[in-house]
Write a protein that holds these residues in place. Sequence first.
Motif, PDB file in Angstrom:
ATOM      1  N   ASN A   1      60.996   7.285 -43.764  1.00 50.09           N
ATOM      2  CA  ASN A   1      62.385   7.333 -43.319  1.00 50.09           C
ATOM      3  C   ASN A   1      62.624   6.464 -42.092  1.00 50.09           C
ATOM      4  N   GLY A   2      61.677   5.537 -41.838  1.00 51.93           N
ATOM      5  CA  GLY A   2      61.874   4.588 -40.745  1.00 51.93           C
ATOM      6  C   GLY A   2      61.232   4.992 -39.447  1.00 51.93           C
ATOM      7  N   THR A   3      60.761   6.217 -39.309  1.00 59.60           N
ATOM      8  CA  THR A   3      60.137   6.661 -38.065  1.00 59.60           C
ATOM      9  C   THR A   3      58.640   6.426 -38.141  1.00 59.60           C
ATOM     10  N   PRO A   4      58.020   5.930 -37.075  1.00 54.02           N
ATOM     11  CA  PRO A   4      56.597   5.624 -37.116  1.00 54.02           C
ATOM     12  C   PRO A   4      55.754   6.893 -37.177  1.00 54.02           C
ATOM     13  N   LYS A   5      54.577   6.724 -37.818  1.00 51.73           N
ATOM     14  CA  LYS A   5      53.651   7.850 -37.873  1.00 51.73           C
ATOM     15  C   LYS A   5      53.021   8.093 -36.513  1.00 51.73           C
ATOM     16  N   LYS A   6      52.718   9.340 -36.205  1.00 51.39           N
ATOM     17  CA  LYS A   6      52.055   9.678 -34.956  1.00 51.39           C
ATOM     18  C   LYS A   6      50.565   9.407 -35.090  1.00 51.39           C
ATOM     19  N   GLN A   7      49.968   8.846 -34.053  1.00 51.26           N
ATOM     20  CA  GLN A   7      48.554   8.528 -34.061  1.00 51.26           C
ATOM     21  C   GLN A   7      47.887   9.168 -32.856  1.00 51.26           C
ATOM     22  N   ASN A   8      46.681   9.689 -33.088  1.00 49.68           N
ATOM     23  CA  ASN A   8      45.943  10.231 -31.964  1.00 49.68           C
ATOM     24  C   ASN A   8      45.226   9.101 -31.225  1.00 49.68           C
ATOM     25  N   MET A   9      44.563   9.454 -30.136  1.00 50.74           N
ATOM     26  CA  MET A   9      43.949   8.445 -29.279  1.00 50.74           C
ATOM     27  C   MET A   9      42.854   7.670 -30.008  1.00 50.74           C
ATOM     28  N   LEU A  10      42.016   8.365 -30.792  1.00 45.94           N
ATOM     29  CA  LEU A  10      40.941   7.687 -31.497  1.00 45.94           C
ATOM     30  C   LEU A  10      41.490   6.693 -32.512  1.00 45.94           C
ATOM     31  N   THR A  11      42.564   7.064 -33.195  1.00 46.67           N
ATOM     32  CA  THR A  11      43.173   6.157 -34.168  1.00 46.67           C
ATOM     33  C   THR A  11      43.746   4.932 -33.492  1.00 46.67           C
ATOM     34  N   LYS A  12      44.364   5.144 -32.325  1.00 47.14           N
ATOM     35  CA  LYS A  12      44.915   4.019 -31.578  1.00 47.14           C
ATOM     36  C   LYS A  12      43.814   3.064 -31.134  1.00 47.14           C
ATOM     37  N   LEU A  13      42.702   3.604 -30.635  1.00 47.94           N
ATOM     38  CA  LEU A  13      41.582   2.754 -30.235  1.00 47.94           C
ATOM     39  C   LEU A  13      40.980   2.045 -31.436  1.00 47.94           C
ATOM     40  N   TYR A  14      40.915   2.744 -32.566  1.00 49.52           N
ATOM     41  CA  TYR A  14      40.394   2.180 -33.812  1.00 49.52           C
ATOM     42  C   TYR A  14      41.212   0.952 -34.216  1.00 49.52           C
ATOM     43  N   ASP A  15      42.538   1.071 -34.137  1.00 47.90           N
ATOM     44  CA  ASP A  15      43.416  -0.044 -34.477  1.00 47.90           C
ATOM     45  C   ASP A  15      43.392  -1.125 -33.406  1.00 47.90           C
ATOM     46  N   LEU A  16      43.310  -0.701 -32.137  1.00 51.80           N
ATOM     47  CA  LEU A  16      43.379  -1.639 -31.025  1.00 51.80           C
ATOM     48  C   LEU A  16      42.206  -2.619 -31.037  1.00 51.80           C
ATOM     49  N   PHE A  17      41.018  -2.111 -31.319  1.00 47.64           N
ATOM     50  CA  PHE A  17      39.820  -2.949 -31.326  1.00 47.64           C
ATOM     51  C   PHE A  17      39.506  -3.504 -32.713  1.00 47.64           C
ATOM     52  N   GLY A  18      40.361  -3.217 -33.703  1.00 45.27           N
ATOM     53  CA  GLY A  18      40.179  -3.773 -35.038  1.00 45.27           C
ATOM     54  C   GLY A  18      38.898  -3.329 -35.715  1.00 45.27           C
ATOM     55  N   ILE A  19      38.506  -2.064 -35.499  1.00 42.49           N
ATOM     56  CA  ILE A  19      37.241  -1.582 -36.061  1.00 42.49           C
ATOM     57  C   ILE A  19      37.251  -1.620 -37.582  1.00 42.49           C
ATOM     58  N   SER A  20      38.444  -1.509 -38.189  1.00 41.98           N
ATOM     59  CA  SER A  20      38.528  -1.525 -39.653  1.00 41.98           C
ATOM     60  C   SER A  20      37.998  -2.840 -40.233  1.00 41.98           C
ATOM     61  N   LEU A  21      38.033  -3.915 -39.449  1.00 48.04           N
ATOM     62  CA  LEU A  21      37.511  -5.196 -39.932  1.00 48.04           C
ATOM     63  C   LEU A  21      36.023  -5.125 -40.237  1.00 48.04           C
ATOM     64  N   LEU A  22      35.312  -4.237 -39.544  1.00 50.03           N
ATOM     65  CA  LEU A  22      33.860  -4.146 -39.742  1.00 50.03           C
ATOM     66  C   LEU A  22      33.492  -3.538 -41.093  1.00 50.03           C
TER      67      LEU A  22
END
Length: 508
Positions: A285-306
């Motif tokens: 509905n256009g509102t962003p999903k809530k993310q916890n701190m670990l998820t934010k760090l996961y996205d911030l450092f691009g860990i999914s690329l590994l």
Amino acid sequence: MLSKKNSLVSPRTQKVIKLIPPDGGWGWMVLFGTALSNIFNQSMLSLFSLLYGDALEAMGHRTQGAAVVMSTMLFVTNFGGPIAGAVVKLTSARFVAVTGACFCTMGIFFSGFSTNIIHLVITYGVLLGLGLGFIQNSSFVAINSYFKLKKSRAVGLANVGTGVGQTLMPHLVRYLLENYGFRGACLLLSSLSLHGIAGTMLIQPVEWHLKKVEEEVVVDETLHLLQDRGSRKTSQSNGEPQKIELTNENEKANWGSKKTLSNKELNGGKINKSDANGLNGSNGNGTPKKQNMLTKLYDLFGISLLSNMRFLNIVIGTALAVTSIQNFSMLYPFFLQHVASMDKQQTANCMSAVAAADICGRLILPIFQDKYKIKARWMLIGTCVWLIVIRQILAYQTNIEVLIVMSCLYGFGRSMIIVARNIAISENCRMDQVPAAVGLGMLTMGIIVPPAGYFLGWIRDYTGSYITCITAQNILLVILLVTWVPDMLYLLMKERRNNKTNTEQAQT
């Protein structure tokens, strides 16, 4: 009958105004600023022994002390890459580049007041190392965002500054040491390093300079219905093409990501389902999903690329290539003096030939790559084959004329590894992942380069043969070829099958 009926129905299209990089414009000023910073900051990597050698001896340290300081600097530079990538995503490439240039200036300035090796470790090792890591990451991210078609050429031009600095700065350092002493030389070099801050200030946000290009894309009806249901803002079509202008702030900030329909290039011209259904970072509905701190760090450092095996293959391969050329650069002067029996002047001539050819390669090879639209990984594969052949022949030469020619050929090929390594990484991730991807590439080099370099040094000491050591350096490039060539051939065949399928569909 069905195919004949479908051929009579014109596909539904939408006119989309895409925001694309300028491929020039203010981007040339960004290149100038980056090159200016590289002349006075990146060149410090090759000036350590000349600038700090006598100071280390006065402190009671020689080769071992120099190795400690240099190892600290390289460690901080490479391991600072992921930090720089995260800060770029939180702030901007300009902020990180200016911060890095300030760290470099402070590191050079305070190193002039060093009275023991701990001071040099903190100033040259930590401050300068962190500054170089920040500049390397942020400057590439900035150039990558400004250029698409001319990316390789742009990176080559920016890196020419490093080559110019490595060619001219040693003569300047020698003059400053002779006339102003160690402390005076460091203070004057730090004042020159201030030009790097001015250069990095030219890195403006790319959102200020994006160009609007109108494209007509084919939209699948099912996906269009999903998009209508998710946004509830589109009107029914009356048979005329729809026009969507992507100009809001969120789209400008993410012009290279999925949110601006850049998946059209990845998905054969069709809009991604998750984009149409509002599933990219939102709850529908256009509102962003809530993310916890670990998820934010996961996205911030691009860990999914590994988790991507191709990405791991690329960063490990580029780290092996960098290890090989760095170790050869360190070994080559000793090879010339001990195997080819050259004096210091002849050795300097060969090293100057390498540097001059390196600069020419950074100017010429990227133009060739851009003109024929060759992927960076193919350029690196060709370069590795070139270097393996040249170095293996060079290892058996002792004639000064032949060695100068071989030095030029080696320097010309070496330049492409320096230019294309980060481009190869960026080609295999989204635009918004580039800062983290480059940071992870630097981290991989920080993990691989020291032990691999130590092992190559052990081979030289154990065998007592420079030829064996050069062969071992070439084996690292062979490993890159073995792991990259099958993957690139697979991607090439896959691309040809897709092109063939698209052509057959267009004909029907």
